[in-house]
Design a protein around this motif. Structure first.
Motif, mmCIF file in Angstrom:
data_model
loop_
_atom_site.group_PDB
_atom_site.id
_atom_site.type_symbol
_atom_site.label_atom_id
_atom_site.label_comp_id
_atom_site.label_asym_id
_atom_site.label_seq_id
_atom_site.Cartn_x
_atom_site.Cartn_y
_atom_site.Cartn_z
ATOM 1 N N ALA A 354 0.855 -1.236 -0.005
ATOM 2 C CA ALA A 354 -0.033 0.141 0.035
ATOM 3 C C ALA A 354 0.878 1.255 0.167
ATOM 4 C CB ALA A 354 -0.938 -0.042 1.314
ATOM 5 N N ALA A 355 1.981 1.197 0.884
ATOM 6 C CA ALA A 355 2.960 2.395 0.794
ATOM 7 C C ALA A 355 3.529 2.608 -0.609
ATOM 8 C CB ALA A 355 4.040 2.038 1.559
ATOM 9 N N MET A 356 3.623 1.475 -1.646
ATOM 10 C CA MET A 356 4.343 1.992 -2.820
ATOM 11 C C MET A 356 3.113 2.560 -3.653
ATOM 12 S SD MET A 356 6.156 -1.831 -3.246
ATOM 13 C CE MET A 356 6.401 -1.660 -4.945
ATOM 14 N N ILE A 357 2.017 2.097 -3.677
ATOM 15 C CA ILE A 357 0.715 2.661 -4.412
ATOM 16 C C ILE A 357 0.730 3.991 -3.568
ATOM 17 C CG2 ILE A 357 -1.737 2.484 -4.620
ATOM 18 C CD1 ILE A 357 -1.347 -0.754 -4.817
ATOM 19 N N CYS A 358 0.715 4.311 -2.372
ATOM 20 C CA CYS A 358 0.503 5.700 -1.952
ATOM 21 C C CYS A 358 1.549 6.445 -2.634
ATOM 22 C CB CYS A 358 0.473 5.547 -0.325
ATOM 23 S SG CYS A 358 0.468 7.269 0.218
ATOM 24 N N ASP A 359 2.879 6.045 -2.680
ATOM 25 C CA ASP A 359 3.832 6.789 -3.462
ATOM 26 C C ASP A 359 3.482 7.158 -4.874
ATOM 27 O OD1 ASP A 359 6.401 8.226 -2.910
ATOM 28 O OD2 ASP A 359 7.515 6.359 -3.174
ATOM 29 N N LEU A 360 2.834 6.084 -5.689
ATOM 30 C CA LEU A 360 2.830 6.320 -7.087
ATOM 31 C C LEU A 360 1.724 7.273 -7.196
ATOM 32 C CD1 LEU A 360 2.828 5.396 -9.887
ATOM 33 C CD2 LEU A 360 1.077 3.612 -9.421
ATOM 34 N N VAL A 361 0.753 7.070 -6.496
ATOM 35 C CA VAL A 361 -0.467 8.243 -6.558
ATOM 36 C C VAL A 361 -0.189 9.791 -6.292
ATOM 37 C CG1 VAL A 361 -2.533 8.607 -5.591
ATOM 38 C CG2 VAL A 361 -2.329 6.233 -6.353
ATOM 39 N N SER A 362 0.779 9.708 -5.199
ATOM 40 C CA SER A 362 1.332 11.009 -4.858
ATOM 41 C C SER A 362 1.949 11.605 -6.112
ATOM 42 C CB SER A 362 2.454 10.564 -3.753
ATOM 43 O OG SER A 362 3.269 11.947 -3.636
ATOM 44 N N GLY A 363 2.590 10.870 -6.857
ATOM 45 C CA GLY A 363 3.262 11.414 -8.023
ATOM 46 C C GLY A 363 2.590 11.809 -9.113
ATOM 47 N N GLN A 364 1.339 10.992 -9.529
ATOM 48 C CA GLN A 364 0.608 11.125 -10.442
ATOM 49 C C GLN A 364 -0.504 12.311 -10.307
ATOM 50 O OE1 GLN A 364 0.468 9.201 -13.251
ATOM 51 N NE2 GLN A 364 2.366 8.579 -12.366
ATOM 52 N N PHE A 365 -0.837 12.756 -8.938
ATOM 53 C CA PHE A 365 -1.774 13.630 -8.801
ATOM 54 C C PHE A 365 -1.127 15.061 -8.222
ATOM 55 C CE2 PHE A 365 -4.456 10.093 -8.791
ATOM 56 C CZ PHE A 365 -5.736 10.736 -9.210
ATOM 57 N N ASN A 366 0.439 14.754 -8.256
ATOM 58 C CA ASN A 366 1.123 15.895 -7.957
ATOM 59 C C ASN A 366 0.664 16.609 -6.250
ATOM 60 O OD1 ASN A 366 3.194 17.849 -8.483
ATOM 61 N ND2 ASN A 366 2.032 19.095 -8.702
ATOM 62 N N ILE A 387 -8.701 7.008 -3.847
ATOM 63 C CA ILE A 387 -8.188 6.252 -5.142
ATOM 64 C C ILE A 387 -6.904 5.481 -4.668
ATOM 65 C CG2 ILE A 387 -6.945 6.175 -7.293
ATOM 66 C CD1 ILE A 387 -8.904 8.749 -8.102
ATOM 67 N N ALA A 388 -6.060 5.960 -3.798
ATOM 68 C CA ALA A 388 -5.058 5.108 -3.458
ATOM 69 C C ALA A 388 -5.448 4.098 -2.497
ATOM 70 C CB ALA A 388 -3.864 6.061 -2.740
ATOM 71 N N MET A 389 -6.323 4.101 -1.777
ATOM 72 C CA MET A 389 -6.790 3.178 -0.842
ATOM 73 C C MET A 389 -7.508 2.082 -1.696
ATOM 74 S SD MET A 389 -8.465 5.199 2.328
ATOM 75 C CE MET A 389 -7.460 6.378 3.302
ATOM 76 N N TYR A 390 -8.263 2.716 -2.679
ATOM 77 C CA TYR A 390 -8.968 1.656 -3.544
ATOM 78 C C TYR A 390 -8.114 0.690 -4.346
ATOM 79 C CZ TYR A 390 -11.474 -0.043 -7.902
ATOM 80 O OH TYR A 390 -11.984 -0.978 -8.668
ATOM 81 N N LEU A 391 -7.060 1.196 -4.822
ATOM 82 C CA LEU A 391 -6.016 0.531 -5.410
ATOM 83 C C LEU A 391 -5.198 -0.387 -4.470
ATOM 84 C CD1 LEU A 391 -4.506 3.228 -7.991
ATOM 85 C CD2 LEU A 391 -6.191 1.218 -8.673
ATOM 86 N N ALA A 392 -4.993 0.146 -3.352
ATOM 87 C CA ALA A 392 -4.241 -0.829 -2.463
ATOM 88 C C ALA A 392 -5.116 -2.145 -2.117
ATOM 89 C CB ALA A 392 -3.966 0.010 -1.123
ATOM 90 N N LYS A 419 -15.869 2.210 -1.478
ATOM 91 C CA LYS A 419 -17.203 2.426 -1.953
ATOM 92 C C LYS A 419 -17.480 3.826 -2.756
ATOM 93 C CE LYS A 419 -22.089 2.548 -0.312
ATOM 94 N NZ LYS A 419 -22.508 3.491 -1.226
ATOM 95 N N VAL A 420 -16.891 4.825 -2.403
ATOM 96 C CA VAL A 420 -17.068 6.131 -3.249
ATOM 97 C C VAL A 420 -16.301 5.834 -4.424
ATOM 98 C CG1 VAL A 420 -16.159 8.361 -3.318
ATOM 99 C CG2 VAL A 420 -17.072 7.486 -1.035
ATOM 100 N N VAL A 421 -15.274 5.304 -4.625
ATOM 101 C CA VAL A 421 -14.377 5.293 -5.994
ATOM 102 C C VAL A 421 -15.358 4.145 -6.701
ATOM 103 C CG1 VAL A 421 -12.251 4.412 -7.128
ATOM 104 C CG2 VAL A 421 -12.134 5.731 -4.905
ATOM 105 N N SER A 422 -15.857 3.027 -6.241
ATOM 106 C CA SER A 422 -16.632 1.971 -6.956
ATOM 107 C C SER A 422 -17.851 2.581 -7.413
ATOM 108 C CB SER A 422 -16.963 0.863 -6.115
ATOM 109 O OG SER A 422 -15.727 0.040 -5.378
ATOM 110 N N ASP A 423 -18.445 3.584 -6.686
ATOM 111 C CA ASP A 423 -19.721 4.312 -7.288
ATOM 112 C C ASP A 423 -19.314 5.191 -8.514
ATOM 113 O OD1 ASP A 423 -21.201 2.876 -5.539
ATOM 114 O OD2 ASP A 423 -21.123 4.534 -3.993
ATOM 115 N N ALA A 433 -11.545 5.633 -16.778
ATOM 116 C CA ALA A 433 -10.502 5.867 -17.922
ATOM 117 C C ALA A 433 -9.020 6.121 -16.866
ATOM 118 C CB ALA A 433 -10.540 6.949 -18.747
ATOM 119 N N GLN A 434 -9.252 7.147 -15.979
ATOM 120 C CA GLN A 434 -8.244 7.456 -14.991
ATOM 121 C C GLN A 434 -7.679 6.075 -14.027
ATOM 122 O OE1 GLN A 434 -9.027 10.221 -11.690
ATOM 123 N NE2 GLN A 434 -7.315 11.428 -12.324
ATOM 124 N N LEU A 435 -8.615 5.345 -13.618
ATOM 125 C CA LEU A 435 -8.310 4.204 -12.900
ATOM 126 C C LEU A 435 -7.491 3.244 -13.725
ATOM 127 C CD1 LEU A 435 -8.676 3.537 -9.997
ATOM 128 C CD2 LEU A 435 -9.824 5.560 -10.694
#
Length: 445
Positions: A354-366, A387-392, A419-423, A433-435
């Motif tokens: 999850a930390a790696m995904i958090c790092d990735l999302v951080s860079g993608q969303f600036n 989104i980061a939590m969803y992907l994790a 749930k928010v991201v799934s909706d 598309a973004q996901l």
């Protein structure tokens, strides 16, 4: 002309401010036999160049075929002083104005690229970098003593070299001593053995304007050395001099260190340099790639930045390998080549977290990792956090509780975010598309 070629070569290898200040003013006088004569604007300038750049210039002479050439520095209209292959003057000494103390600076060989201009500032190190600049400027903002700690390869030495470069650039007559704690201990032992401790103490207590000591953690258990260094710090700090200490440990984590010595080291600012975040790593990769004449597209830079974490030297190692493999492949750098290099540097059995995904999302969303972990409810922060939590949850084996810890949240907040991201995925095609783009990037981690 030979000197013109040498200058061009030096311009490429030295920082621009160093080159403009110390190399550009040098004038070619003559090449007589095996001696190359260079002159500086005055004796002080020539003495400084002799001490700090003679060996670098000598290396460039050899690269240009002048293997047995002796370098000779002189002042305009004055007798020239030859320099040996070790960079030391054959005869003569630097003159001083009356009442000006002798500049007996002692320092480790300075890396030409370890300057403030070359240091990549990020959230992980901005306090340490600004504190070092403050020490050079003598503005008193961080106190007379600065303590920097970090893991290996995160830039401690770069900053201390940068301080030395800047001090000598702005005030060449500053009496600066830069050494490791082990070198200090060895020098002290020699002083005891040769009964020259008075000279040893005088050197650091009376003839020092700024003291830089690296790796103070190596003094663990060396009580006598700690006492001597503590006395020197006490004298320097009380007389308004500057001290910078570095270590791999925080002061509280130092074992076998005298409490008084520990207290003295922490009398000013104590700052920790952390591993660079993904955005800083991205800029580091781009900068170091250009230094090696490697031109990488954004995807390749992003792949390297996302996969090589921690020690910045790993990034340098990877780029050297990329350049070498690219030459063998006819100069072509593609994703397969970069993946192969990264696998050799960090290993192929990396478990997605999850930390790696958090790092990735951080860079993608600036946005910074710190912002994702904060209590902020701004949409520009909450959306990438969710989104980061969803992907994790989708791509790792970590529990809701473990994912929540990465973002300083509980498991119920993670469930809500999923749930928010799934909706949104059902209702909004752009989010879908973004996901999909982000998911592809996660799979490459």
């Amino acid at each position: 002309m030979v000197w013109a070629k040498i200058k061009e070569s030096l311009k490429e290898s030295l920082a621009d401010n160093i080159f403009q200040l110390w190399i550009e003013p040098l004038q070619f006088e003559q090449l007589q036999g095996n001696r190359l004569y260079l002159s500086g604007p005055d004796r002080y300038f020539s003495a400084y160049v002799k001490q700090n750049f003679a060996s670098v210039i000598a290396d460039k002479l050899q690269e240009n075929g002048l293997h047995a050439t002796q370098l000779v520095f002189c002042e305009k209209s004055r007798e020239c002083l030859p320099v040996t292959s070790t960079g030391k003057p054959v005869s003569g000494s630097q003159m001083r104005l009356p009442h000006v103390p002798e500049n007996n600076s002692k320092f480790r060989a300075l890396h030409p690229r370890y300057t403030f201009d070359e240091f990549m500032v990020g959230e992980c190190n901005i306090l340490a970098e600004s504190a070092c600049r403050s020490m050079v400027a003598k503005d008193g903002l961080v106190g007379p003593c600065l303590y920097i700690n970090s893991g290996t390869g995160l830039g401690k030495s770069h900053l201390t070299h940068a301080v030395a470069h800047q001090v000598f650039s702005e005030s060449p007559m500053t009496r600066l001593h830069y050494l490791t704690a082990k070198q200090f201990a060895a020098e002290m032992v020699r002083g005891i053995q040769t009964r020259t401790m008075d000279d040893f103490k005088r050197k650091y207590q009376d003839n020092c304007d700024i003291l830089l000591v690296e790796d103070v953690h190596s003094l663990t258990g060396k009580k006598k050395t700690q006492e001597e260094l503590n006395d020197i710090l006490d004298t320097l700090i009380k007389s308004g001099k500057r001290v910078i200490l570095t270590s791999k440990n925080t002061p509280d984590d130092l074992v076998g260190i005298d409490s008084e010595f520990r207290s003295r080291m922490t009398s000013g600012l104590v700052t920790t340099m952390k591993a660079p975040d993904v955005m800083t790593r991205f800029r580091i990769v781009k900068k170091k790639a250009l230094q090696q004449n490697l031109y990488l597209d954004e995807d390749l830079v992003g792949y390297l930045a996302n996969h090589i974490r921690g020690d910045v030297r790993k990034i340098e190692s990877a780029l050297i390998a990329v350049r070498a493999k690219a030459r063998l492949a006819g100069g072509q750098v593609d994703m397969d080549l970069v993946r192969e290099v990264v696998a050799s540097v960090v290993g192929v059995n990396q478990i997605l977290t999850a930390a790696m995904i958090c790092d990735l999302v951080s860079g993608q969303f600036n946005v910074s990792v710190k912002e994702l972990q904060s209590k902020s409810r701004k949409k520009v922060i909450t959306t990438p956090r969710q989104i980061a939590m969803y992907l994790a949850r989708k791509y790792t084996e970590e529990s809701l509780v473990d994912i929540g810890k990465i973002f300083n949240r509980d498991h119920s907040t993670v469930l809500h975010s999923i749930k928010v991201v799934s909706d949104k995925l059902v209702r909004d095609g752009s989010v879908n598309a973004q996901l999909e783009i982000l998911s592809n990037k996660v799979k490459q981690l």
